[in-house]
Design a protein around this motif. Sequence first.
Motif, PDB file in Angstrom:
ATOM      1  N   GLY A   6       4.248  -4.407  -2.291  1.00 25.53           N
ATOM      2  CA  GLY A   6       3.897  -5.712  -2.824  1.00 25.53           C
ATOM      3  C   GLY A   6       4.439  -6.844  -1.976  1.00 25.53           C
ATOM      4  O   GLY A   6       3.727  -7.796  -1.633  1.00 25.53           O
ATOM      5  N   THR A   7       5.702  -6.747  -1.627  1.00 25.42           N
ATOM      6  CA  THR A   7       6.301  -7.843  -0.874  1.00 25.42           C
ATOM      7  C   THR A   7       5.617  -8.010   0.487  1.00 25.42           C
ATOM      8  O   THR A   7       5.408  -9.122   0.951  1.00 25.42           O
ATOM      9  N   ASP A  57      -0.635 -14.023  -6.774  1.00 28.89           N
ATOM     10  CA  ASP A  57       0.110 -12.774  -6.648  1.00 28.89           C
ATOM     11  C   ASP A  57      -0.249 -11.925  -7.863  1.00 28.89           C
ATOM     12  O   ASP A  57       0.199 -12.196  -8.975  1.00 28.89           O
ATOM     13  N   GLN A  59       1.653  -7.344  -9.982  1.00 32.49           N
ATOM     14  CA  GLN A  59       1.955  -6.720 -11.271  1.00 32.49           C
ATOM     15  C   GLN A  59       0.786  -6.834 -12.251  1.00 32.49           C
ATOM     16  O   GLN A  59       0.605  -5.996 -13.114  1.00 32.49           O
TER      17      GLN A  59
HETATM   18  C1  LIG Z   1       4.486 -10.269  -9.106  1.00 29.52           C
HETATM   19  C2  LIG Z   1       5.202  -9.412  -8.107  1.00 29.52           C
HETATM   20  N1  LIG Z   1       5.101  -9.725  -6.800  1.00 29.52           N
HETATM   21  C3  LIG Z   1       5.706  -8.994  -5.860  1.00 29.52           C
HETATM   22  C4  LIG Z   1       6.471  -7.896  -6.178  1.00 29.52           C
HETATM   23  C5  LIG Z   1       7.142  -7.100  -5.108  1.00 29.52           C
HETATM   24  O1  LIG Z   1       6.506  -5.875  -4.957  1.00 29.52           O
HETATM   25  P1  LIG Z   1       7.259  -4.684  -4.207  1.00 29.52           P
HETATM   26  O2  LIG Z   1       8.438  -4.330  -5.040  1.00 29.52           O
HETATM   27  O3  LIG Z   1       6.234  -3.592  -4.117  1.00 29.52           O
HETATM   28  O4  LIG Z   1       7.647  -5.201  -2.866  1.00 29.52           O
HETATM   29  C6  LIG Z   1       6.617  -7.538  -7.534  1.00 29.52           C
HETATM   30  C7  LIG Z   1       7.451  -6.405  -7.928  1.00 29.52           C
HETATM   31  O5  LIG Z   1       7.867  -6.235  -9.042  1.00 29.52           O
HETATM   32  C8  LIG Z   1       5.957  -8.320  -8.514  1.00 29.52           C
HETATM   33  O6  LIG Z   1       6.056  -8.032  -9.824  1.00 29.52           O
END
Ligand SMILES: Cc1ncc(COP(=O)(O)O)c(C=O)c1O
Length: 404
Positions: free
Chosen positions: A112-113, A232, A235
């Motif tokens: 996600g990040t 984003d 989630q």
């Molecule tokens: C809305 C949102 N964005 C980004 C992330 C980050 O994702 P990742 O943990 O896969 O890097 C999360 C993780 O909980 C999230 O809920």
Amino acid sequence: MQLESVNISAEKVKELTKKYMIETYERFPFVAVRAKDMFLYDENGEAYLDFYGGVAVNSVGSCNDKVVAAIQEQAAEIIHTFNYPHTVPQAVLAELVCETIGMDKIFFQSSGTEANEAMIKMVRKYGVEKFGPEKYHIVAAKKGFHGRTYGALTASGQPGTALHNGFEPLLPGFSYAEFNNLDSFKDACTGNTIGIIIEPCQAEGGVYPATMEFMTGLRKFCDEKGIFLMLDEIQTGWGRTGAIMGYMNYGIKPDVVSIAKAMGGGMPIGAVCATEKLAAAFNPGSHGSTYAGNAVCCAAAYAACKEIIDRKLPENAKDVGTYFAKKLESLPHVKEVRHAGLLVGVEFDIPKAADIKHGCIDRKLLTTAIGTNIIRMVPPLTLTKEHCDKAYEILKESVEEVAK
Ligand SMILES: Cc1ncc(COP(=O)(O)O)c(C=O)c1O
């Protein structure tokens, strides 16, 4: 890998974890050895009702048969190639995602990040190349969460918390506005603003769904000002909120959206999806990642996304989520229940979320606590009303116990 296959006890697993791993997590007190659909099993074969879903990942249920078969089949053919050759899983997944969510182009990532980094880089590159070197500012929401790498971390409007502390200085070019407050976002934008980034429902921040007025107002404002609306949906995407994408609940479309979690069926994959115009900011050499678009991850994601569509899991999330949220309102000490489909938050009037969570674990229900007084639940979207009834009883007992 099972305890027997490496001849190790559960106690030893916990001991090795403590001795060798850099811990940033508060672990559950058991070793997870098996998972199936709504349940996680510990070393003694005890079943835990899974209302955290690997943190909103296991949306098609743990070890979903179709996902397992796709992983096994793909792993026997090609595991990894990097992005030089064309691969079948990438191509079919790209088409499925773009056509389903109504976006032109996709760039795969591994988390996600990373997907958010790609989204931020794409928008900033477009801005500076099209309008000049100062046009890279992004307005994000207070209490937002976008990930742990520097761009995503900076976009997460949580100064003064463990998320940011010790990591300053952060990336320049970000400012923060009040979520669900259109005027606050308008005020925060300047002539150098190129993007606005928000979650359609703030998840890690405490489960706050965007209002219809806020979301449609932001879309209109972005159109008027030539600002990119960056969502984003890591989630919220792929069924969680009762629609395939959270933005579909508002009848709007972003210019760019990040996805991850649910789309992978448990495998590490993320992606950024954009309009043709914005996607053109990326060209050979400007962005890349070794594991992104990995064949096994894409094959698993293709199976998971098809399951979400074919089994109408967003509809189930809406139906069961509404039922569950209504029921939760009658828990003792409830201040407010907030939810978007099966992204559910219960705010209590006692600062005992951690104790409630532990009480639930003792009674074989897994949830997550946010801050001092919020329990957040993001179960698989295969959830039934019977599972909700069971979870409700456990929560009730746990709250009653800690409130004594
Ligand atoms: C809305 C949102 N964005 C980004 C992330 C980050 O994702 P990742 O943990 O896969 O890097 C999360 C993780 O909980 C999230 O809920």
